[in-house]
Write a protein that holds these residues in place. Sequence first.
Motif, mmCIF file in Angstrom:
data_model
loop_
_atom_site.group_PDB
_atom_site.id
_atom_site.type_symbol
_atom_site.label_atom_id
_atom_site.label_comp_id
_atom_site.label_asym_id
_atom_site.label_seq_id
_atom_site.Cartn_x
_atom_site.Cartn_y
_atom_site.Cartn_z
ATOM 1 N N ALA A 1 40.619 44.969 37.889
ATOM 2 C CA ALA A 1 40.571 43.887 38.876
ATOM 3 C C ALA A 1 39.178 43.751 39.474
ATOM 4 O O ALA A 1 38.642 42.641 39.601
ATOM 5 C CB ALA A 1 41.602 44.142 39.972
ATOM 6 N N ALA A 2 38.565 44.876 39.840
ATOM 7 C CA ALA A 2 37.237 44.840 40.460
ATOM 8 C C ALA A 2 36.189 44.303 39.496
ATOM 9 O O ALA A 2 35.291 43.544 39.880
ATOM 10 C CB ALA A 2 36.847 46.239 40.930
ATOM 11 N N ALA A 3 36.292 44.698 38.221
ATOM 12 C CA ALA A 3 35.300 44.274 37.228
ATOM 13 C C ALA A 3 35.491 42.827 36.806
ATOM 14 O O ALA A 3 34.517 42.114 36.547
ATOM 15 C CB ALA A 3 35.364 45.185 36.011
ATOM 16 N N ALA A 4 36.747 42.376 36.740
ATOM 17 C CA ALA A 4 37.034 41.068 36.152
ATOM 18 C C ALA A 4 37.163 39.941 37.168
ATOM 19 O O ALA A 4 37.073 38.771 36.796
ATOM 20 C CB ALA A 4 38.310 41.148 35.321
ATOM 21 N N LEU A 5 37.378 40.271 38.439
ATOM 22 C CA LEU A 5 37.687 39.239 39.430
ATOM 23 C C LEU A 5 36.642 38.127 39.445
ATOM 24 O O LEU A 5 36.970 36.941 39.292
ATOM 25 C CB LEU A 5 37.802 39.868 40.822
ATOM 26 N N VAL A 6 35.375 38.483 39.621
ATOM 27 C CA VAL A 6 34.321 37.461 39.724
ATOM 28 C C VAL A 6 34.008 36.826 38.366
ATOM 29 O O VAL A 6 34.038 35.594 38.239
ATOM 30 C CB VAL A 6 33.049 38.050 40.374
#
Length: 618
Positions: free
Chosen positions: A215-220
């Motif tokens: 989630a942290a890597a893909a969100l943006v």
Amino acid sequence: MASRVVFAVGVAVAAALMFWGAWERRWIADDGLIVLRTVRNLLAGNGPVFNEGERVEANTSTVWTYVVYAFGWLTQVRLEYVVLALALLLSTAAVVLVMVGTGILYRARPFRPGGTLLLLPAGVLVYIAVPPARDFATSGLETCLVIFWLALLWLLMVRWSLATRPSAVFVLSLSFVAGLGPLVRPELAIPAVLALAMVFLATGSTWKLRVGMVAAAALVPLGYQIWRMGYYALPYPNTAVSKDAGGAKWDQGFAYLWNLVGPYLLWLPLVFLLVGVGAAWLLREHHADPVAVRTAREPLWVRARALLRTPTAVVAFVLASGVILGLYSVRVGGDFMHGRVLLPVLFCLLAPVAVLPVRLPARGETRSRRDYTLMGGMSVLWLGTVVWAAFAANTTGMPEGAVVGKSGIVDERAFYVLNTGHDHPIRASDYLDYPRMRAMVETIDDTPDGGLLLPSGDYTFWFVVPPPAPIPEDGAGHTVYFLNLGMTSMNVGLDVRVLDQMGLAYPLAAHTERLDDGRIGHDKNLFPDWVVVDTGMVNKHPWMPMFLDEKWVEQAQVAITCPETQKLLTSYRSDLTFARFKQNFKDALHFSKYRFDRVPKYELQRCDLPDPFPTPVN
């Protein structure tokens, strides 16, 4: 204590050299000014576009565009000065971060106890000494951001590999930074994916944390990718279409590689530092690796996962990233700017040797011949690197000077310094002294009715193709068709449409077939006949320049009606409704592959359209 003081002084000296070197060669390239046109539109409320009303992503680095926009909005300072300050800050910070990361790595290694371990700046001196590194530190392009991101990722990966038990917050932060890679520059997806794979697979990560990592890597990046495909109707920036970034030009790529390595004898310090790394390995205390001991009886896959979170694996990661990035750059043919796209490659390869360890034995310590040999050898290697750096820093990499070489490569900074007459062309107004620029501004002022400006062979005037009557009360607006997008667009108002024949800001040109023998980075060239038709200007002589053929223009008028071409034009020019967003998202992959022929007659044949001038049958 002495070791820490020497290291701190080394970091300060390297940072000062980077800052001073970048400042001495400060400038903003024409391509750097392209970024600022998009930022101007953002600040004006027109969205992230190059020309108002046309959704085209003309900048390769998404993060760089929005960083400049954010600081421009916050400071309300002239954008050229915002870019200059950011570039100096990020370039200098990159040197500091990479040295700190490598310093942490060496201090954590089990070197022989006693004595003083000096960590001396080495690899960073090599990077700073190469003239293109200082040229592109302040070029207005994203190079400063790229090396800053690489340095930050290196530091985080080193700390992650050495932590006894990395906290969830640290792992998520690392994942977020790595995930930004493709938005810093698309090919940085390579080190981003490698780093994320290592952290994801490493021992000690629970499934809950892994989900958080994704989630942290893909969100943006994932959120932006969905938005990009719906907004721009492409899966990557338009610049990648314009330059056919998936194509292969190996011969040109190797020529580009040697264009950087050869003039500076760049292989020499790399050999010095490679030998230095081998000598540093000899300085280690050789005892059983605790990771190997702990996992010796575990299954193979468990041992492999455990070994991922080790300093050795992190060094392998950054070196592999550099090699793969280098292979990609060579494959696509490099670039037309001397050294530019190989700078991130060089930075990755030098990261593990950003500093070099030299161990001074303690007073009274029994010193063997081996100790003396290692200390002397490391000192000689470091001195050799420093001497080479002094040589390279004052070497002219492009002996042709400020002209385009036979390979199509040019010393970009020297070229614009010569052609503008400014030692430090930074402001857009500095480029008014470039051939044709003042004449362009004057021509726009002298033609209130509007029209299409085409460059002439004479640098002092432009051809103007007028709009058809009746002319609106406020004029029909101006369109400028010229290769140098940055200086052109930044010296006119946002109401002036600026297009280029290679397609950086003009999808119609970007989607033409690549010229096999074209200059690297300039191997698209749309004939101006298409632009006369596309802008709706008068298509007859004497209103058109005599070098334009009325027959070609009429053929282009039919060819542009090709259904697929019309769908492409509609995708970025029509109003952005939810229905348009969905359709663009569906068509994005198709448009990325769509190409047409720049010769109108051949395009008519490709689309099976009637030729207004059919070839007579004998």
